[in-house]
Design a protein around this motif. Structure first.
Motif, PDB file in Angstrom:
ATOM      1  N   ALA A 352      14.992 -73.519 -28.757  1.00 42.23           N
ATOM      2  CA  ALA A 352      14.995 -74.201 -27.919  1.00 42.23           C
ATOM      3  C   ALA A 352      13.917 -74.463 -26.952  1.00 42.23           C
ATOM      4  O   ALA A 352      13.115 -73.156 -26.538  1.00 42.23           O
ATOM      5  CB  ALA A 352      16.065 -73.864 -26.401  1.00 42.23           C
ATOM      6  N   SER A 383      13.627 -79.856 -30.408  1.00 39.33           N
ATOM      7  CA  SER A 383      13.708 -78.273 -30.195  1.00 39.33           C
ATOM      8  C   SER A 383      11.585 -77.887 -30.768  1.00 39.33           C
ATOM      9  O   SER A 383      11.411 -78.379 -31.553  1.00 39.33           O
ATOM     10  CB  SER A 383      14.570 -77.262 -31.311  1.00 39.33           C
ATOM     11  N   PRO A 406      16.750 -71.758 -21.683  1.00 38.14           N
ATOM     12  CA  PRO A 406      16.464 -73.550 -22.726  1.00 38.14           C
ATOM     13  C   PRO A 406      16.587 -74.875 -21.831  1.00 38.14           C
ATOM     14  O   PRO A 406      17.392 -74.443 -21.217  1.00 38.14           O
ATOM     15  CB  PRO A 406      18.047 -72.628 -23.486  1.00 38.14           C
ATOM     16  N   LEU A 426      24.854 -73.091 -23.462  1.00 39.73           N
ATOM     17  CA  LEU A 426      24.030 -73.193 -24.754  1.00 39.73           C
ATOM     18  C   LEU A 426      24.513 -74.015 -25.837  1.00 39.73           C
ATOM     19  O   LEU A 426      25.789 -73.144 -26.722  1.00 39.73           O
ATOM     20  CB  LEU A 426      23.406 -71.798 -25.003  1.00 39.73           C
ATOM     21  N   ASP A 431      20.108 -72.498 -28.954  1.00 41.78           N
ATOM     22  CA  ASP A 431      19.516 -72.078 -27.841  1.00 41.78           C
ATOM     23  C   ASP A 431      20.015 -70.872 -27.555  1.00 41.78           C
ATOM     24  O   ASP A 431      19.690 -69.797 -26.446  1.00 41.78           O
ATOM     25  CB  ASP A 431      21.085 -73.020 -27.002  1.00 41.78           C
TER      26      ASP A 431
END
Lengths: 750, 244
Positions: A352, A383, A406, A426, A431
């Motif tokens: 992330a 990402s 993240p 998350l 993440d």
């Protein structure tokens, strides 16, 4: 002398009749917002005002504040133009311009107007306090009320005054200034979907949670205002630079002002560059525009390539420590990899945005890595993608250490995602840990999560439990065989737990509101029992139903053995009376997400791997069709046929009618004429209608044709044949074979 | 003589700062609207259907009327009132002078409309190779004309009472242009809701396109708007000629 002028002018502005009228109106605008709120459609609330949540706090604080901000903006455009135009209107510019400093005059006017804005904002806070108290019942969360009113209403007034003054000084024309400000207001309404920072009037605050803290709402609000202030300040300073000098035109005035007030161009340049600096350093989201979303959806290229020459030979081990007070996480990822090829192999992994790599070791030796540019790989837009090189013919341990905060994608605008003090969300596997793109056959991801003892960690899989507690930090274990579906939710949860025919049904509700959510635990049991009876038992050891933060609100989804539903959705009442059935009924949403445990979780409905010609061009054939139709069956059983028909069947019929009437559905060859954004929009409509209207109505047609008993018998057959068999997919043709219904009947209903 | 004044008035409006800016915005908006909204087709109809074209006209009409109303404000400004003392002493009859000014305003609206319509025709020709433009005549007539007459009439009427009233009327018209009233044409000045709603309830032709059929209610509402606009215009015209 200077102070006397400032005081006199400020007093004059505040004492003027027009200012008083505007202050009085602005005082009442939030109250007007409350009065008109029942008549506002959900579209206006969501699309224009950017409120996604229907929690009580959101509706009590944000809705009036945002309506107040919009109306105050209009009022203060008028007041600012009125005040700034006075000199020209009364033709005293020939007297004032040669003898007085334009900066002093303009700043004094701005100060007077800001005072008027402050008075109206404080007044509206006082007027709206009883409304807050009546609706919420206490002054808990009152700080959010004060923050919202100050930053939303007063913030919009400050920006309006600066921008209007700037444009007026630039054009010296009331009409042009008003038109530009009107379009600036429209821009705030329409451009919010691209980036929340553009919402300079109503801000991007989407809602307040009542039980899980408010995530990044307040930082988002502040950033919104910081960005707005840099833009408004730039416009105002440029306007001041262009303010006409005595007997001089635009350019001569600009040059003269630059020479005369040397600090002014410096301030303007500073403010102007701050706009870009603030925009690009937005701290909450990873920038991912709607254009990126559209291009990815249309091209279908978003995946990081898997290098199948490298094999993951061990399970993936992850240890993650979450420090929610610092909004920070530190993690370690370990896995043994084997490169059997005669050449070194490059492999990729995603992590992330917001995390940074501390160290990567392979076979205990540090190795180099490079970050892949988003220009090279589409997935690097979502990402961070890293590339590492694995030496030839080796089998050794890969060790990745990472830490950071993240970030969620800006296209979602969900302020609850990330690590926050009271709530951790998350929602993507990357993440939590790096997603390493090598051949991972039957490998599971397992490890530990360390977090504050007050928070309960909820993750996919059956082995998600507390294993130790020390110094206020709890260690939780997890293990899951589908790492691509892994997510983590943590908050102050209570658990309602029952064993129903061998499956643990766990309902995670907000601890602070246990009374309000208790009955929902029994609802989940009802739904679970119904589906278990009609389809077959849920194979997984436990089913988790998790109430999530209502900051973004109104959503539900299923991932692995967890069905998520936002807190605001469960607070809405469900109506047994069919006449009151509406699309906002969220009993249906809860049922839909639980149904996905069978349809999507256990049985995969798709035509993807079928070669049967019947299955071609039936992309409506997905898990959604069965999840939605199962919802219909449950609601019919619980509330009666009329209710279920009103709520779902009629919607499907309408949706299918709209789909079949759509020009691009009838003439797909024209799709290529569309540019990216319209193509995305049309595709989204067609896809939505197919998934949530055509798909369920096709299943309904079969059900209607063979009758309820035969339908449930067919469901048992499907369960025995397809449940938990990863390589077997339920295609349209196979469904028709099992139910014995002709294709035409399924599609047309006759 | 009058044609000279007409030319001068038209020039004055067209080359004014405000007209130029709003005209550029209008052109820009038309292009964006055609390439992002109209290209999708309104309520599932084809982008080149009469319904979609009606929607395009409704969308652009709001800004065209904004230009018109802002130009109208010039007619009632303080400067204009001061100049009247001089113009009333000239040989040109006041009524004729006033009518010429109004004609100039109408022509400026027509010029903007023609430019936008031309842009739309180029769009249809280049994107869909569509050239049955005669189909668009009825939408142009039914969407632009009644709204124009109504807003022009009310603007003149309110302006003749007070310039402030005219300024207050501008945001009201803009808000009305944003609201959709679906099946209540008597409230729907811009007909935006009507043109989006009707294709969803009307039967389809052999190609699957909803037929272009206007309800009696809608036609009556357009006639009413036109009539009200004309009455208000005549009333304001009489009042303004008396004033001088």
């Amino acid at each position: 002398m200077r102070n006397a002028f400032f005081t006199y002018e400020t007093k004059r502005i505040l004492k003027s009749r027009f200012t008083r009228i505007i202050i009085l109106l602005a005082l009442l605008f939030p109250l007007i917002g409350v009065l008109i709120s029942p008549y506002l459609s959900e579209d206006i609330s969501t699309m224009i005002l950017g409120i996604h949540s229907s929690t009580r706090l959101s509706q009590t604080i944000l809705l009036p504040a945002k309506i107040g901000a919009v109306l105050s903006t209009l009022a203060f455009i008028a007041l600012t133009v009125f005040e700034f135009d006075k000199i020209l209107r009364f033709r005293v510019n020939y007297i004032i311009e040669p003898i007085s400093s334009s900066i002093k005059i303009n700043l004094t006017k701005i100060a007077g107007l800001l005072c008027a804005g402050l008075i109206s904002t404080v007044g509206s806070m006082i007027i709206m306090t009883p409304h807050y108290f009546i609706n919420i019942g206490s002054l808990v969360g009152y700080n959010y009320f004060l923050i919202s009113y100050f930053f939303i209403i007063y913030g919009s007034i400050v920006l309006t005054i600066l921008m209007t003054a700037g444009f007026y000084l630039l054009f010296r024309n009331v009409n042009i200034t008003c038109i530009i400000m009107f379009f600036a207001l429209l821009f705030s309404f329409l451009a919010g979907t691209m980036n929340y920072q553009y919402m300079w009037v109503q801000t991007g605050a989407s809602g307040f949670s009542e039980n899980f803290g408010n995530g990044n709402i307040v930082p988002g609000l502040l950033w919104n205002r910081l960005f707005g202030l840099t833009v408004a300040m730039s416009i105002f300073l440029f306007g001041m630079l262009c303010d006409r000098c005595y007997e001089k035109g635009f350019f001569k005035s600009l040059i003269k002002n630059c020479k005369k007030y040397k600090f002014l161009p410096i301030c303007f340049m500073f403010s102007f560059f701050s706009v870009f600096f603030v925009y690009h350093n937005e701290p909450i989201f990873k920038s991912f525009s709607i254009l990126d979303t559209a291009s990815m959806m249309i091209s279908g290229k978003s995946e990081t390539p898997v290098n199948s020459n490298v094999i993951g030979t061990s399970n993936m081990l992850v240890d993650l420590k979450i420090e929610e007070d610092k909004h920070y996480a530190t993690g370690v990822y370990r896995q043994e990899l084997q490169n059997s090829a005669d050449k070194p192999q490059n492999i990729y992994f995603n992590l992330a945005d917001g995390y940074h790599i501390n160290e990567i070791k392979f076979d205990n030796d540090p190795i180099n890595y490079i970050q892949v540019s988003p220009k090279i790989m589409n997935s690097a837009k979502i990402s961070n993608v890293y590339e590492i090189r694995i030496p030839k013919n080796t089998k050794a341990k890969l060790d990745i250490r990472y830490s950071g905060t993240p970030k969620a994608l800006s296209a979602v605008n969900d302020f609850s995602i990330g690590i926050n003090k009271d709530y951790v969300n998350l929602d993507k596997p990357y993440d939590i840990a790096p997603a390493v793109y090598v051949k991972q056959k039957d490998k599971i991801m397992k490890g530990t999560i360390k977090i504050d003892a007050a928070l309960t960690v909820i993750m996919q899989g059956n082995k998600n439990r507390k294993i130790s507690e020390q110094d206020g930090v709890t260690t939780w274990s997890f293990s899951y065989d589908k790492p691509s579906e892994l997510s983590l939710t943590a908050g102050r949860y209570g658990i309602f737990e029952r064993n129903v025919s061998g499956t643990y049904v766990e309902f995670f509700y907000p601890l602070a509101a246990s009374k309000e959510f208790e009955s929902r635990g029994n609802d989940t049991l009802d739904i679970f029992t119904f589906f278990s009876d009609k389809f077959g038992p849920l194979g997984t050891g436990n089913l988790k139903i998790v109430v999530t933060s209502g900051v973004h609100g109104g959503v539900g989804y299923q991932e692995g053995n967890i069905s998520y539903i936002a807190e605001d959705s469960l607070m809405k009442k469900s109506y047994g009376d069919s006449s009151q059935a509406s699309s906002s009924d969220t009993f249906a949403l809860l049922t839909h997400e639980i149904a996905h445990q069978w349809w999507g979780g256990g049985i995969d409905v798709t035509n993807g791997s079928s070669n049967n010609p019947i299955d071609k061009n039936h992309d409506e054939w997905t898990n959604e069709a069965f999840a939605d139709f199962s919802t219909y069956l449950f609601l019919k059983n619980k509330f009666g046929k009329a209710y279920a028909d009103n709520l779902l069947l009629n919607q499907w019929k309408e949706g299918t009618k709209d789909l079949n009437r759509n020009f691009y559905r009838r003439n797909p060859q024209y799709m290529k004429k569309l540019s990216m954004i319209p193509k995305y929009s049309v595709s989204l409509f067609l896809r939505g209608s197919k998934l949530y209207a055509l798909g369920p109505i096709t299943v309904y047609n079969v059900y209607h044709h063979i009758g309820e008993d035969n339908y449930f018998n067919a469901m048992k057959v499907i369960y025995n044949k397809y449940y938990d068999k990863r390589d077997k997919k339920l295609s349209f043709s196979e469904f028709l074979n099992i139910t014995g219904v002709a294709k035409e009947v399924a599609i047309n209903g006759k | 003589m009058e044609s000279k004044i007409l030319k001068y008035e038209l020039k004055r409006i067209i080359f004014s700062k405000i007209f130029v800016i709003t005209f550029i915005i209008e052109i820009f908006y038309s292009v964006i609207n055609l390439y992002t909204e109209i290209i999708q087709g309104v309520s599932g109809t084809s982008p080149f259907s009469q319904w979609s074209y009606c929607k395009f006209l409704c969308d652009i009409n709001a800004i065209m009327l904004l230009i018109l109303m802002l130009s109208c404000t010039g007619l009632f400004s303080r400067n204009e009132q001061r100049v009247k003392e001089i113009t009333s002493c000239t040989a040109l009859p006041t009524k004729k002078y006033l009518a010429t000014k109004c004609l100039a305003l109408i022509l400026s609206y027509i010029i903007v409309a023609i430019c936008c319509i031309l842009i739309s025709l180029v769009f249809y020709k280049t994107t869909f190779s569509f050239s049955s433009f005669q189909n668009f005549l009825l939408p142009i007539l039914i969407i632009l004309l009644p709204t124009f007459v109504f807003v022009f009439g009310t603007s003149m009427f309110l302006g003749s009472k007070s310039q402030t009233l005219l300024y207050a009327w501008i945001p009201v018209v803009l808000v009305l242009s944003l609201v959709s009233f679906n099946s209540t044409p008597f409230l729907d000045i811009f007909a935006k809701g009507y043109v989006a709603y009707m294709p969803t309830v009307l039967p389809v032709d052999h190609l699957g396109e909803p037929v272009f059929r206007l309800s009696l209610d809608f036609i009556m509402s357009r006639l009413l708007f036109t009539l009200v606009g004309m009455v208000l215009y005549v009333a304001s015209f009489k009042k303004l000629s008396r004033k001088i």
